[in-house]
Design a protein around this motif. Sequence first.
Motif, short mmCIF file in Angstrom:
data_model
loop_
_atom_site.label_atom_id
_atom_site.label_comp_id
_atom_site.label_asym_id
_atom_site.label_seq_id
_atom_site.Cartn_x
_atom_site.Cartn_y
_atom_site.Cartn_z
N GLU A 29 3.96 13.55 -8.50
CA GLU A 29 5.04 12.36 -9.14
C GLU A 29 4.63 11.20 -8.32
O GLU A 29 4.47 10.08 -8.63
CB GLU A 29 6.24 12.76 -8.35
N LEU A 30 4.28 11.33 -6.94
CA LEU A 30 3.81 10.21 -6.01
C LEU A 30 2.51 9.38 -6.42
O LEU A 30 2.33 8.12 -6.82
CB LEU A 30 3.42 10.42 -4.62
N GLN A 31 1.59 10.27 -7.02
CA GLN A 31 0.38 9.51 -7.65
C GLN A 31 0.47 8.92 -9.29
O GLN A 31 0.26 8.09 -9.14
CB GLN A 31 -0.85 10.87 -7.76
N ASN A 32 1.24 9.90 -10.03
CA ASN A 32 1.19 9.49 -11.34
C ASN A 32 2.43 8.49 -11.57
O ASN A 32 2.23 7.63 -12.62
CB ASN A 32 1.49 10.93 -12.25
N GLU A 33 3.74 8.74 -10.90
CA GLU A 33 4.54 7.79 -11.38
C GLU A 33 4.89 6.78 -10.43
O GLU A 33 5.61 5.68 -10.56
CB GLU A 33 6.11 8.73 -11.39
N LYS A 34 4.42 6.91 -9.30
CA LYS A 34 4.69 5.83 -8.00
C LYS A 34 3.55 5.18 -7.61
O LYS A 34 3.51 4.09 -6.78
CB LYS A 34 5.32 6.54 -6.80
N GLY A 35 2.12 5.60 -7.90
CA GLY A 35 0.97 4.80 -7.82
C GLY A 35 0.61 4.93 -6.37
O GLY A 35 -0.09 4.12 -5.86
N ALA A 43 0.84 -1.12 0.18
CA ALA A 43 -0.11 -0.02 -0.01
C ALA A 43 0.75 1.30 0.09
O ALA A 43 1.93 1.40 0.85
CB ALA A 43 -0.90 0.10 1.18
N LYS A 44 0.62 2.11 -0.84
CA LYS A 44 1.24 3.40 -0.95
C LYS A 44 0.28 4.47 -0.71
O LYS A 44 -0.96 4.75 -1.76
CB LYS A 44 1.92 3.59 -2.16
N VAL A 45 0.42 5.50 0.14
CA VAL A 45 -0.65 6.48 0.61
C VAL A 45 -0.13 7.84 0.71
O VAL A 45 1.04 7.90 1.57
CB VAL A 45 -1.61 6.07 1.64
N VAL A 46 -0.43 8.92 0.00
CA VAL A 46 -0.03 10.20 0.30
C VAL A 46 -0.99 11.33 0.86
O VAL A 46 -2.20 11.19 0.37
CB VAL A 46 0.81 10.92 -0.96
N TYR A 47 -0.70 11.78 2.09
CA TYR A 47 -1.76 12.67 2.60
C TYR A 47 -1.03 14.14 2.32
O TYR A 47 -0.22 14.26 2.12
CB TYR A 47 -1.69 12.59 4.08
N HIS A 48 -2.01 15.09 2.03
CA HIS A 48 -1.91 16.41 1.55
C HIS A 48 -2.14 17.39 2.75
O HIS A 48 -3.37 17.30 3.04
CB HIS A 48 -2.70 16.67 0.41
N ALA A 49 -1.35 17.80 3.23
CA ALA A 49 -1.43 18.75 4.36
C ALA A 49 -1.05 20.32 3.95
O ALA A 49 0.24 20.59 4.09
CB ALA A 49 -0.41 18.50 5.70
N ASP A 50 -1.97 20.97 3.80
CA ASP A 50 -1.96 22.47 3.28
C ASP A 50 -2.84 23.45 3.79
O ASP A 50 -3.14 24.69 3.42
CB ASP A 50 -2.25 22.62 1.62
N PHE A 51 -3.50 22.97 5.10
CA PHE A 51 -4.42 23.75 5.85
C PHE A 51 -3.81 24.23 7.20
O PHE A 51 -2.93 23.76 7.72
CB PHE A 51 -5.69 22.74 5.95
N ALA A 52 -4.56 25.06 8.00
CA ALA A 52 -3.96 25.62 9.12
C ALA A 52 -4.72 25.12 10.36
O ALA A 52 -4.18 25.38 11.67
CB ALA A 52 -4.26 27.28 9.16
N ASP A 53 -5.96 24.42 10.18
CA ASP A 53 -6.63 24.03 11.44
C ASP A 53 -5.90 22.77 12.10
O ASP A 53 -6.13 21.71 11.70
CB ASP A 53 -8.03 23.62 10.78
N PRO A 54 -5.65 23.21 13.44
CA PRO A 54 -5.14 22.17 14.13
C PRO A 54 -5.93 20.90 14.53
O PRO A 54 -5.68 19.73 14.52
CB PRO A 54 -4.88 22.71 15.43
#
Length: 176
Positions: free
Chosen positions: A163-169, A43-54
Amino acid sequence: MFPLSRAVRMARLPGFAMALMLTGLLLAALAFTPRAEAMEPEAKVVYHADFADPRRFSAMLTSINNMMTYYQDEFMDVDVRIVFVAHGIRFLTDDDLADTPFEADEELKEERDTLRGRLMSLASTHGVKLELCEITRSQIGLDQDEVYDHVEFVPSGVVRIAELQNEKGFAYIKIE
């Protein structure tokens, strides 16, 4: 006529010869088999953290912890990453980032120790990889030394996610 013991020995000879031949074929096959590369994680998963809310960040940490616990209980090899972009930088430093768009508010200041502990536990205990957008860090002038341990710097956070999504799945998750 042969004595009985000699007949038994001769009857074993074809079985022994067959075993010897199969062993030789197995060794030859192993010698010419290409070496396996390191196995891909299941399993390969990337989480995207671009928010300010604790509270949102806390929910993300809970989600990741639950995921890691499940995968470890199933004895699965996984690669889980969090890519921090923009406001996400607030969760990777004890600096209040004063006079920047990402300045720490009172809620973050109150929760920072707990959030840092949980994040560092995911990184050190569960092997979750933390990646920070170098564009974000450099634009606000934060020294790399001010960023928590276990954080790797990537040239562009959004490019890294792509890259993680497109090239690494990798599967993409963003906590709302």
